[in-house]
Each structure stands twice: as C-alpha cells, then as structure tokens.
Design an enzyme around this catalytic site. Sequence first.
Site, PDB file in Angstrom:
ATOM      1  N   THR A 144       0.830  -1.206   0.000  1.00 45.81           N
ATOM      2  CA  THR A 144       0.000   0.000   0.000  1.00 45.81           C
ATOM      3  C   THR A 144       0.867   1.261   0.000  1.00 45.81           C
ATOM      4  OG1 THR A 144      -1.646  -1.200   1.268  1.00 45.81           O
ATOM      5  CG2 THR A 144      -1.833   1.185   1.266  1.00 45.81           C
ATOM      6  N   VAL A 145       1.822   1.339   0.933  1.00 47.22           N
ATOM      7  CA  VAL A 145       2.603   2.579   1.053  1.00 47.22           C
ATOM      8  C   VAL A 145       3.646   2.678  -0.059  1.00 47.22           C
ATOM      9  CG1 VAL A 145       4.043   3.977   2.577  1.00 47.22           C
ATOM     10  CG2 VAL A 145       2.196   2.605   3.549  1.00 47.22           C
ATOM     11  N   ARG A 154       8.281  -9.635  -2.790  1.00 46.29           N
ATOM     12  CA  ARG A 154       8.374 -11.048  -2.408  1.00 46.29           C
ATOM     13  C   ARG A 154       8.259 -11.947  -3.627  1.00 46.29           C
ATOM     14  NH1 ARG A 154       4.754 -10.565   1.778  1.00 46.29           N
ATOM     15  NH2 ARG A 154       5.896  -9.982   3.644  1.00 46.29           N
ATOM     16  N   LYS A 163       7.695   1.336  12.627  1.00 44.68           N
ATOM     17  CA  LYS A 163       7.763   1.706  14.061  1.00 44.68           C
ATOM     18  C   LYS A 163       8.151   0.544  14.949  1.00 44.68           C
ATOM     19  CE  LYS A 163       3.536   1.194  12.345  1.00 44.68           C
ATOM     20  NZ  LYS A 163       2.982   1.722  11.125  1.00 44.68           N
ATOM     21  N   ILE A 198       0.858  12.989   9.541  1.00 44.42           N
ATOM     22  CA  ILE A 198       1.070  14.127  10.458  1.00 44.42           C
ATOM     23  C   ILE A 198       2.580  14.277  10.714  1.00 44.42           C
ATOM     24  CG2 ILE A 198       0.591  15.081  12.750  1.00 44.42           C
ATOM     25  CD1 ILE A 198      -1.864  13.291  12.909  1.00 44.42           C
ATOM     26  N   GLY A 238      -7.046  -0.217   3.666  1.00 44.70           N
ATOM     27  CA  GLY A 238      -5.584  -0.113   3.712  1.00 44.70           C
ATOM     28  C   GLY A 238      -5.058   0.570   4.958  1.00 44.70           C
ATOM     29  N   ASP A 262       0.766  -1.410  18.003  1.00 39.90           N
ATOM     30  CA  ASP A 262       1.141  -0.442  16.969  1.00 39.90           C
ATOM     31  C   ASP A 262       1.225   0.955  17.593  1.00 39.90           C
ATOM     32  OD1 ASP A 262       1.355   0.365  13.971  1.00 39.90           O
ATOM     33  OD2 ASP A 262      -0.223   1.639  14.781  1.00 39.90           O
ATOM     34  N   LYS A 295       4.675   3.461  18.454  1.00 32.76           N
ATOM     35  CA  LYS A 295       4.745   4.888  18.103  1.00 32.76           C
ATOM     36  C   LYS A 295       4.985   5.727  19.360  1.00 32.76           C
ATOM     37  CE  LYS A 295       1.526   4.097  14.285  1.00 32.76           C
ATOM     38  NZ  LYS A 295       0.110   4.074  13.909  1.00 32.76           N
ATOM     39  N   GLY A 326      -3.143   4.981   5.889  1.00 32.88           N
ATOM     40  CA  GLY A 326      -3.636   5.014   4.514  1.00 32.88           C
ATOM     41  C   GLY A 326      -2.509   5.330   3.550  1.00 32.88           C
TER      42      GLY A 326
HETATM   43  N1  HSE Z   1      -2.019   0.434  11.093  1.00 31.61           N
HETATM   44  C1  HSE Z   1      -1.624   1.752  11.409  1.00 31.61           C
HETATM   45  C2  HSE Z   1      -2.829   2.497  11.951  1.00 31.61           C
HETATM   46  C3  HSE Z   1      -1.081   2.410  10.177  1.00 31.61           C
HETATM   47  O1  HSE Z   1      -3.939   1.982  11.843  1.00 31.61           O
HETATM   48  O2  HSE Z   1      -2.690   3.580  12.490  1.00 31.61           O
HETATM   49  C4  HSE Z   1      -0.235   3.581  10.446  1.00 31.61           C
HETATM   50  O3  HSE Z   1       0.824   3.300  11.287  1.00 31.61           O
END
Ligand code: HSE
Length: 445
Positions: free
Chosen positions: A20-21, A54, A116, A147, A198, A212, A216, A314
């Site tokens: 995605t990114v 991959r 992260k 951000i 995504g 996650d 961060k 996203g």
């Molecule tokens: N999966 C992460 C979120 C993506 O939902 O914030 C960005 O780090």
Amino acid sequence: MLGGVKSCSSLGIGLAGFGTVGSGVWNVLERNGELITGRTGGGVRLHIAKILVRNTAKARATTGEVPAEMFTTDWRKLVEDPAVDIVVELIGGTTDAFEIVAAALRAKKPVVTGNKALLAERGIELFALSKENDTPIHFEAAVAGGIPIIRTVQDSFIGNRILSFSGIINGTSNYILGRMTDAGLTFEAALAEAQALGYAEADPALDVNGWDAAHKAILLATLAYGFPIDPAAIHVSGIEQVRPNDIHFATSLGYVVKLLAFIREHPNGEVELRVQPSFLAKSHILASVHGVFNAVAVHGDTAGESLFYGRGAGQDPTASSVVADLVEAARSLRQTNGHRGFLPYREKGRILPVAETSTAYYVRFDVTDRPGVIAEISGILAKHRIGISGTHSPVNPSNPDAEFVDMVFLLHTCPFGKLQEALAEIEALDCINSAPVVFRIESLG
Ligand code: HSE
C-alpha cells in the site's frame, strides 16, 4: 522541467516493499516529482531505481506501469545496486527489515523507514550505526501517518522540555471504535472495513492489541526524554476487550471510548507511558477525532499546548511522510549533514510502573445477580479506600430476570496498583463470573 529550475543529477531510490505505502510513494513521485525538484531549487530529482518484492510475477501482474527489470526479490541486490543512493524500507517486521536498514547504513546510503516496530524494538542499534556511518535514518512515516509529528519533536520543539503527549495514534482502532459506536457494527465487521481501506498493519493484531500505538508512543517518548525504552516496561492494552455494552455505557455517561496513548514526565524525571482504551469526556478535543484520523497533543514547557491532527494511516498520507523524508535524505547527500536519529543523552531513565499511575476508572463486572452483590463489591472497595462515584446495572427488557448481568462501577482516582489489589479480592467472590474489565477515565487537564 519547471521553468527556471536548475538541472540536477538524479538520485536513485531502492524501494524495499511495494504494498500500500510503497506503491503510494511511486504514485507521489510520478505525480509531484517535478514540483519537488522545483521546491528544492532544482537540488533534488528523485527516481525509483529498484524495487524489492516477495514475488516478481505477482508484482508484475498488479503493476502494469513499472518496468519488469526494476523488481528484485533479493534485498542485497537492492542495497548494493550502484544506482540506489537512498534505501526506503517498507517491508515491516524486525528481522529482514533490520538487515536491510543496517546494510544500507553501512554502505552509507541514507535510509527512510515507516517501520515503528523496528525502531521501537531495535532503534538504538540502528541509530548507533547511523552515527557511526554518518548516514541519516528518517522515520516520519512511522508515527501518525501523514502528520509531521517526528520532525516537530526533533526540530520545531527542540527548545522545549516536553511535559506530556496524549494522542490517538492508531487509525485502525479509532476507525473500529467509531464504526462500532456510530453504525453498531461488530468488532470483526469494522476491522474488515479498516483492512479493505488499507489502514491496518499486515498483522492487524498489532492494531487491535495496542502495540502499533505503543511502538509509536515509544518513539515519541524516546525522542522527548532521551533514554532507550524497553517495550517490556510499558503497560499496553488494546481494543479487543471493548464490547458494545461498554460503548453503550460510555455514551450514556457522556464519554467516548478511545484507544489513548499517554506519555508524561513526572517532576522526579520518571516517565509515565501507557496505551489503553480510555473513556474521554465527549467535550474533550480528542473525542472529536473520528475515523482513521489521528491527533497528538504535545505540551511543551515553552510552546505550551499544541495539537497535531490529520490522517494517521492510509496510502497517500503515509506516502506523503515517506516522500518528505526522501527529500530530507537527498538534501543530506548533497550537504552531508550527518545522522538524525535519537541517541541516548541521559544515563538513566525509568518508566513509572503502571501500578503507580493514577486515574479514575470504569470497571465492568460480570456478576450473578442476587441480593447483596453490590454490597460485597463495595465492601471490598471501601476496605481498600477506593471511592465509588456511581454504579449501574442495566436491565435487559427482554429478560428482566436474567441471572447473569453486567454491573458497572465508576471509581474515584486511585493508583492502578491499589485497584488491582481490590479487584483480585473481588474476583474471588462467588458472584463474579469472569475477570473484571477496566477502562481508565481520563481527565487530561
Ligand atoms: N495500522 C496503522 C494504523 C497504520 O492503523 O494507524 C499507520 O501506522
């Protein structure tokens, strides 16, 4: 070429990961490459030279416009390719990703990463390598998607002692909680939507179990407080335990449920860092952060309070941060401005044990409904000197004589350790059928 822009030699990017990114980065460079060159006075012309995937056949099938010879499945070929000047790591995980980043730094190729987990768990090793090789590692995309919070802490607030951060820094959890609240979706249906859009990590467990956001938060705290933070030392819980009933209670009590990351330096230098589902007053500014949006409130001793708000996940928002870092990396190749990571500058730091952190609480008990239950629970709370500000036990209109009910207690502020002691005693009562569920009620000043 934009009119008046000086010509410049091009810098090649090795893109490790084309999900995605990664494909978002490709799109942004296609769309805005000329604009970037113009904005840097002609100093930065970026092109993608190599892409690590991959499976080459699968990558070719889904990306018609990328020349086949650009793909490789061997990360060494990407890092060592003389046409690659800057390495972008977007494969996730902490093993191959570590090898790629370390090899790039040793080869003195600046690195851009959105990983992260890698930086929270192994960043200290990588930033030492960055320093040793005088080669930067950039990671704006690792926290809060589009951000620009990393650069804010590293650069804009460099003259501040950071008193606290509080934020919503996982878009997937925020999206799920919002859809459960507004559309009455189940947790599973809301997660499936977030994945289709995504937002979720490759392993969505990290989104819903709080890690996650915790990764961060560790990055923000490390930058602000200057000591390596052991992930095992922090308290993390996710949104898997949030049930529709909790959302219903929160709403009727004037709160919203948010997965909140909270970081604060105490006057003795101890750092409080926790991530957990929390009740926030509906009137609080963070309560208005909806969907995939993130917000980070930063309180600096000099700047005062600032709020950073935007899309936290996203394709495009995250690619925006990666491309900003690419430009920064390209500038460093032109000007040799050294490393830019977090390097420990404080000999000792201590994470405040969660038992010593204090807030008010919402506690949900699954009880067998018989006379005396409230008295038994309240008696134990009173013995531990924990005040009660309210109780509630909803009656199910279709089954008013139900034997098992949810009973909710709102408790006054006390240390979490004290609450845990009381809850251990309460849990042993015959009338309690499963472990109590606790959410914090945050006032956040
Ligand atoms: N999966 C992460 C979120 C993506 O939902 O914030 C960005 O780090």
